[in-house]
Enzyme design. Structure first.
Site, PDB file in Angstrom:
ATOM      1  N   THR A 184       5.734  -7.330 -12.811  1.00  0.00           N
ATOM      2  CA  THR A 184       5.774  -6.127 -11.961  1.00  0.00           C
ATOM      3  C   THR A 184       6.692  -5.056 -12.555  1.00  0.00           C
ATOM      4  O   THR A 184       7.575  -4.539 -11.861  1.00  0.00           O
ATOM      5  CB  THR A 184       6.231  -6.478 -10.521  1.00  0.00           C
ATOM      6  N   HIS A 208      -7.794 -11.655   4.014  1.00  0.00           N
ATOM      7  CA  HIS A 208      -8.573 -10.980   2.965  1.00  0.00           C
ATOM      8  C   HIS A 208     -10.060 -11.313   3.074  1.00  0.00           C
ATOM      9  O   HIS A 208     -10.907 -10.436   2.940  1.00  0.00           O
ATOM     10  CB  HIS A 208      -8.102 -11.400   1.562  1.00  0.00           C
ATOM     11  N   LYS A 261      -4.182  -9.675  -4.153  1.00  0.00           N
ATOM     12  CA  LYS A 261      -4.137 -11.036  -4.678  1.00  0.00           C
ATOM     13  C   LYS A 261      -3.476 -11.929  -3.658  1.00  0.00           C
ATOM     14  O   LYS A 261      -2.600 -11.453  -2.940  1.00  0.00           O
ATOM     15  CB  LYS A 261      -3.401 -11.115  -6.015  1.00  0.00           C
ATOM     16  N   ALA A 296       0.843  -1.200   0.000  1.00  0.00           N
ATOM     17  CA  ALA A 296       0.000   0.000   0.000  1.00  0.00           C
ATOM     18  C   ALA A 296       0.877   1.248   0.000  1.00  0.00           C
ATOM     19  O   ALA A 296       0.675   2.174  -0.791  1.00  0.00           O
ATOM     20  CB  ALA A 296      -0.918  -0.012   1.217  1.00  0.00           C
TER      21      ALA A 296
HETATM   22  N1  LIG Z   1      -0.525  -6.959  -6.250  1.00  0.00           N
HETATM   23  C1  LIG Z   1       0.766  -6.938  -5.985  1.00  0.00           C
HETATM   24  O1  LIG Z   1       1.600  -6.604  -6.839  1.00  0.00           O
HETATM   25  C2  LIG Z   1       1.230  -7.280  -4.594  1.00  0.00           C
HETATM   26  C3  LIG Z   1       2.558  -7.055  -4.218  1.00  0.00           C
HETATM   27  C4  LIG Z   1       2.929  -7.348  -2.911  1.00  0.00           C
HETATM   28  C5  LIG Z   1       2.001  -7.891  -2.031  1.00  0.00           C
HETATM   29  N2  LIG Z   1       0.743  -8.146  -2.439  1.00  0.00           N
HETATM   30  C6  LIG Z   1      -0.267  -8.712  -1.520  1.00  0.00           C
HETATM   31  O2  LIG Z   1      -0.582  -7.725  -0.562  1.00  0.00           O
HETATM   32  C7  LIG Z   1      -0.830  -8.324   0.708  1.00  0.00           C
HETATM   33  C8  LIG Z   1       0.070  -7.659   1.740  1.00  0.00           C
HETATM   34  O3  LIG Z   1       1.432  -7.869   1.399  1.00  0.00           O
HETATM   35  P1  LIG Z   1       2.595  -6.908   2.004  1.00  0.00           P
HETATM   36  O4  LIG Z   1       3.881  -7.439   1.560  1.00  0.00           O
HETATM   37  O5  LIG Z   1       2.301  -5.491   1.720  1.00  0.00           O
HETATM   38  O6  LIG Z   1       2.417  -7.220   3.564  1.00  0.00           O
HETATM   39  P2  LIG Z   1       2.844  -6.407   4.859  1.00  0.00           P
HETATM   40  O7  LIG Z   1       3.774  -5.288   4.523  1.00  0.00           O
HETATM   41  O8  LIG Z   1       3.259  -7.398   5.874  1.00  0.00           O
HETATM   42  O9  LIG Z   1       1.476  -5.713   5.298  1.00  0.00           O
HETATM   43  C9  LIG Z   1       0.378  -6.386   5.789  1.00  0.00           C
HETATM   44  C10 LIG Z   1      -0.428  -5.430   6.671  1.00  0.00           C
HETATM   45  O10 LIG Z   1      -1.529  -6.135   7.190  1.00  0.00           O
HETATM   46  C11 LIG Z   1      -1.848  -5.661   8.474  1.00  0.00           C
HETATM   47  N3  LIG Z   1      -2.066  -6.810   9.357  1.00  0.00           N
HETATM   48  C12 LIG Z   1      -3.229  -7.113   9.968  1.00  0.00           C
HETATM   49  N4  LIG Z   1      -3.122  -8.221  10.696  1.00  0.00           N
HETATM   50  C13 LIG Z   1      -1.846  -8.630  10.578  1.00  0.00           C
HETATM   51  C14 LIG Z   1      -1.127  -9.729  11.121  1.00  0.00           C
HETATM   52  N5  LIG Z   1      -1.698 -10.630  11.963  1.00  0.00           N
HETATM   53  N6  LIG Z   1       0.167  -9.859  10.811  1.00  0.00           N
HETATM   54  C15 LIG Z   1       0.767  -8.994   9.962  1.00  0.00           C
HETATM   55  N7  LIG Z   1       0.119  -7.933   9.412  1.00  0.00           N
HETATM   56  C16 LIG Z   1      -1.176  -7.752   9.713  1.00  0.00           C
HETATM   57  C17 LIG Z   1      -0.719  -4.751   8.928  1.00  0.00           C
HETATM   58  O11 LIG Z   1      -1.216  -3.429   8.903  1.00  0.00           O
HETATM   59  P3  LIG Z   1      -1.446  -2.548  10.232  1.00  0.00           P
HETATM   60  O12 LIG Z   1      -0.480  -3.049  11.257  1.00  0.00           O
HETATM   61  O13 LIG Z   1      -1.146  -1.168   9.762  1.00  0.00           O
HETATM   62  O14 LIG Z   1      -2.850  -2.740  10.639  1.00  0.00           O
HETATM   63  C18 LIG Z   1       0.364  -4.935   7.881  1.00  0.00           C
HETATM   64  O15 LIG Z   1       1.018  -3.724   7.589  1.00  0.00           O
HETATM   65  C19 LIG Z   1      -0.612  -9.830   0.513  1.00  0.00           C
HETATM   66  O16 LIG Z   1      -1.862 -10.451   0.278  1.00  0.00           O
HETATM   67  C20 LIG Z   1       0.246  -9.919  -0.756  1.00  0.00           C
HETATM   68  O17 LIG Z   1      -0.008 -11.116  -1.491  1.00  0.00           O
HETATM   69  C21 LIG Z   1       0.345  -7.840  -3.704  1.00  0.00           C
END
Ligand SMILES: NC(=O)c1ccc[n+]([C@@H]2O[C@H](COP(=O)([O-])OP(=O)(O)OC[C@H]3O[C@@H](n4cnc5c(N)ncnc54)[C@H](OP(=O)(O)O)[C@@H]3O)[C@@H](O)[C@H]2O)c1
Length: 320
Positions: free
Chosen positions: A254, A78, A96, A15
Site C-alpha cells: 500500500t 460483496h 478485495k 472509498a
Molecule cells: N484494496 C484496498 O487497499 C483496501 C483497503 C481497505 C479496505 N479494503 C476493503 O474494502 C472493504 C471495506 O473496508 P473499509 O475499511 O472501507 O470498511 P468501512 O469503512 O467499515 O466501510 C464499509 C461500508 O459498508 C457499508 N455497509 C453496508 N452494510 C454494512 C454493515 N452491516 N456494517 C458495516 N458497514 C456496512 C457502510 O456504508 P453506508 O453506511 O454508507 O451504506 C460502510 O461505510 C472491505 O472489503 C476491505 O477488505 C480494501
C-alpha cells in the site's frame, strides 16, 4: 472517449480516503453518484466529491446513467451486491477479497462472463510498476533460479467496532490481510501453487482470526512463506530468494502515490538499490478497470485462483 460512468455503493473509509479522490482525478471515469444506507452520509460524501447522493444501494443500481459500480462494502456483502449489480447490467469493481469463498467467486465471475460485463477485484498493488520491475529482474536472471518467496502484510489492532472484528461481515486476518501476501506469491511464482500447511490464530479477546501463516509450494518445490495479521506492528514487504541473490521490496502493498520505491538487490558481488519513480497504484487500478470496461476484457481469472487458495489455507489451517 467517453468516461465510464461510476456509482459507489457505501461511504466506506477506503472509498472516501483513497478511491474517490483518485476516481475524481481520473479522466477515464466519471463518478456520477454515491449511495449509502444513511441519507446524511450520502449527502456529505457526494458533496465532497461533486456527485449525486442516493439513499440505498438498490436505488443506485436502478439508475440508467451509471455504467459501472464500485463495491467497498464489508467483505461478506460483496457477493450479494456484486450479483445485484451484474443483474442490473453494471460492470463491477469490487473490493478485495471478491467474496468470502471460492464457490461464490466462481459463480460471480461466470455470471459476469456470461453477461458480457467486467468484474474486477480491487487488488491495487499488482498495478504498481515496482512489481513489473521485480518481474523483469527475475526474468533477466538477476537472482538465478528461484528458491522461495517470503511475503508479509500485517497491520496494528483496529478499534473494537471495526468490520474486521465481525465474523458475520467477513472479518478476520486471512480475508483482510492474507490476500496480499497470497496474491504476491501468485503474481511472482505463478498460479500452480498449492497450500502445504497453515496456521490461524485468534489473539486474546478476539472472535476472528487475527494472525496467520501459510506455506505454499509450486510443482517444482519453490516455496512461499506467508505471514499476515491485524494485531501486529505494521509490515508490508516481500522478498524473493534465488540461487544467486535476493530481491527485497519494502512498502510492497500500500505505498502512497509519492513513495519512491527502492528495491534491494543482494548478490555475492554486493548490494544494489534499484530506485524507481513513484507510481500511483490507485490511479493505475482505476485506469485498468476503465480499460477493461472499454475493451470487454476478462479481469477476474486470477481472483478465482486466489479464492481457491484462500479456501485451502482456511481448510488446512491449524487453529490457535
Ligand atoms: N484494496 C484496498 O487497499 C483496501 C483497503 C481497505 C479496505 N479494503 C476493503 O474494502 C472493504 C471495506 O473496508 P473499509 O475499511 O472501507 O470498511 P468501512 O469503512 O467499515 O466501510 C464499509 C461500508 O459498508 C457499508 N455497509 C453496508 N452494510 C454494512 C454493515 N452491516 N456494517 C458495516 N458497514 C456496512 C457502510 O456504508 P453506508 O453506511 O454508507 O451504506 C460502510 O461505510 C472491505 O472489503 C476491505 O477488505 C480494501
Amino acid at each position: 472517449m467517453e468516461p465510464v460512468r461510476i456509482g459507489v455503493l457505501g461511504c466506506a473509509d477506503i472509498a472516501r480516503r483513497r478511491i474517490l479522490p483518485a476516481m475524481t482525478a481520473c479522466p477515464d471515469v466519471d463518478v456520477v453518484a454515491v449511495a449509502s444506507r444513511r441519507e446524511a452520509a450520502a449527502s456529505e460524501t457526494s458533496e465532497r466529491f461533486g456527485c449525486l447522493p442516493v439513499h440505498g444501494y438498490a436505488a443506485l443500481l436502478a439508475r440508467p446513467d451509471i455504467d459501472a459500480v464500485y463495491v467497498p462494502l464489508p467483505t461478506a456483502l460483496h457477493a450479494r451486491w456484486t450479483r445485484a449489480a451484474l443483474d442490473a447490467g453494471k460492470h463491477v469493481l469490487a473490493e478485495k477479497p471478491l467474496t468470502t469463498e471460492h464457490a461464490l467467486t466462481q459463480e460471480l465471475t461466470a455470471l459476469a462472463r456470461n453477461t458480457g460485463l467486467v468484474l474486477m477485484e480491487n487488488v491495487m498493488f499488482v498495478h504498481h510498476s515496482q512489481h513489473a520491475a521485480v518481474r523483469r529482474l527475475v526474468a533477466d536472471g538477476a537472482i538465478g533460479e528461484l528458491r522461495s518467496l517470503h511475503a508479509a502484510f500485517a497491520v496494528p489492532r483496529l478499534p473494537a467496532h471495526d468490520i474486521r472484528h465481525r465474523p458475520e461481515l467477513g472479518g478476520g486476518a486471512l480475508l483482510d490481510t492474507g490476500v496480499y501476501p497470497l496474491r504476491a506469491a501468485v503474481h511472482h511464482l505463478g498460479a500452480d501453487l498449492r497450500v502445504v500447511g497453515a496456521t490461524l490464530t485468534s489473539t486474546a479477546g478476539h472472535v476472528v482470526d487475527t494472525a496467520g501463516t501459510a506455506l505454499l509450494t509450486t510443482r517444482k518445490g519453490v516455496a512461499a512463506h506467508l505471514t499476515f495479521g491485524i494485531d501486529h506492528a505494521y509490515r508490508s514487504a516481500y522478498e524473493i530468494w534465488g540461487s544467486e541473490g535476493r530481491i527485497t521490496v519494502d512498502r510492497a502493498f500500500t505505498p502512497p502515490a509519492d513513495h519512491e520505491p527502492a528495491i534491494r538487490l543482494e548478490r555475492r558481488s554486493g548490494t544494489e538499490t534499484v530506485r524507481l519513480p513513484p507510481d500511483d497504484q490507485v490511479l493505475r487500478t482505476i485506469e485498468a478497470f476503465a480499460g477493461a470496461v472499454r475493451t470487454g476484457s476478462d479481469a477476474a481469472g486470477v481472483s478465482v485462483r486466489q479464492a481457491v487458495l484462500l479456501d485451502e489455507v482456511r481448510r488446512r489451517a491449524v487453529r490457535y
